[in-house]
Write an enzyme that holds these catalytic residues in place. Sequence first.
Site, PDB file in Angstrom:
ATOM      1  N   ARG A  33      62.748  52.188 -15.922  1.00  0.00           N
ATOM      2  CA  ARG A  33      61.657  52.651 -15.040  1.00  0.00           C
ATOM      3  C   ARG A  33      60.550  51.607 -15.001  1.00  0.00           C
ATOM      4  NH1 ARG A  33      61.038  58.947 -14.261  1.00  0.00           N
ATOM      5  NH2 ARG A  33      62.892  58.990 -12.972  1.00  0.00           N
ATOM      6  N   GLY A  98      55.314  59.977 -17.286  1.00  0.00           N
ATOM      7  CA  GLY A  98      56.575  60.535 -17.759  1.00  0.00           C
ATOM      8  C   GLY A  98      56.880  61.887 -17.163  1.00  0.00           C
ATOM      9  N   GLU A 189      56.386  67.511 -23.662  1.00  0.00           N
ATOM     10  CA  GLU A 189      56.969  66.172 -23.617  1.00  0.00           C
ATOM     11  C   GLU A 189      57.067  65.692 -25.058  1.00  0.00           C
ATOM     12  OE1 GLU A 189      53.935  64.660 -25.105  1.00  0.00           O
ATOM     13  OE2 GLU A 189      54.107  63.032 -23.637  1.00  0.00           O
ATOM     14  N   MET A 190      57.120  64.396 -25.326  1.00  0.00           N
ATOM     15  CA  MET A 190      57.395  63.992 -26.701  1.00  0.00           C
ATOM     16  C   MET A 190      56.563  62.822 -27.241  1.00  0.00           C
ATOM     17  SD  MET A 190      61.542  64.554 -26.730  1.00  0.00           S
ATOM     18  CE  MET A 190      61.629  64.843 -28.482  1.00  0.00           C
ATOM     19  N   ASP A 214      61.467  70.063 -15.211  1.00  0.00           N
ATOM     20  CA  ASP A 214      62.231  71.287 -15.439  1.00  0.00           C
ATOM     21  C   ASP A 214      61.276  72.346 -15.990  1.00  0.00           C
ATOM     22  OD1 ASP A 214      62.775  69.151 -17.749  1.00  0.00           O
ATOM     23  OD2 ASP A 214      62.632  71.122 -18.675  1.00  0.00           O
TER      24      ASP A 214
HETATM   25  N1  HPA Z   1      61.178  68.815 -23.729  1.00  0.00           N
HETATM   26  C1  HPA Z   1      60.695  67.644 -24.104  1.00  0.00           C
HETATM   27  N2  HPA Z   1      60.488  66.645 -23.259  1.00  0.00           N
HETATM   28  C2  HPA Z   1      60.787  66.830 -21.971  1.00  0.00           C
HETATM   29  C3  HPA Z   1      61.294  68.039 -21.513  1.00  0.00           C
HETATM   30  C4  HPA Z   1      61.491  69.083 -22.442  1.00  0.00           C
HETATM   31  O1  HPA Z   1      61.944  70.187 -22.098  1.00  0.00           O
HETATM   32  N3  HPA Z   1      61.521  67.918 -20.171  1.00  0.00           N
HETATM   33  C5  HPA Z   1      61.131  66.664 -19.833  1.00  0.00           C
HETATM   34  N4  HPA Z   1      60.692  66.007 -20.911  1.00  0.00           N
END
Ligand code: HPA
Length: 245
Positions: A33, A98, A189-190, A214
């Site tokens: 990306r 992101g 997210e993370m 999502d």
């Molecule tokens: N969890 C963590 N990170 C993400 C998710 C998720 O459901 N969807 C997109 N990034």
Amino acid sequence: MSKYDPGKTPTPHNSAKAGDFAKTILLPGDPLRAKYIAEHFLAGAKLVNTTRNMLGYTGTYQGKPVSVMGTGMGCPSMGIYSYELINYYGVENLIRVGTAGAMTEDVHIRDLVFGMGACTTSNYPDLYRLPGSYSCIASFELLRKAAEAAEARKLPYRVGNILSSDMFYNPPMPAAGTDWASMGVLAVEMESAALYSNAAYGRANALTILTISDSLVTGEATTAAERETSFTDMIRVALDVAEKL
Ligand code: HPA
């Protein structure tokens, strides 16, 4: 303004030289990306990092020097790259771009979410060994510019708390909407808790801009075409911010 040590460059994770990165950087998780952004949105982009294929580029947007580099997934990976960018390369403005999962019913796929704060299940901010819990927060300056940019482009956006989770594949959870959502957390997210705590430590400005890919509540997910459009909207907003810094 951050004090940084260019003597520490290049690093074991980044082959760029001191001065290779602009003061402002966009940070997608996926290095491909970063390549796409460099090739489609920046002028004269030059590849500055290839270590571990974590591609990093510097070019210009509307005449302003802007960099873009992947961060990988999760707080430890974001932690390494953002720490070095701030403390060794002197990057001052870091904008994560992101995707995230919606955690409440009123957050919809394709929505733009600006992370004003980042809760976390990661230990990352605690490793700064403070005598309590640190509140990971975005730069007000970047957040305000992002909101103005979204308004100017007539893009719907939400501002609020997000969750930086250490797990993507969570075991069966309490019914969706009963835990973090009960505290108004918009999306999961993370990486942002690591980015925000590093930025605080290094006196840099950070903001996370997300598009909802999502929903953990409804199970809806974006199509490939929708992901493309919302990705472009998000990058335009991030670059509008970069242009004004
Ligand atoms: N969890 C963590 N990170 C993400 C998710 C998720 O459901 N969807 C997109 N990034």
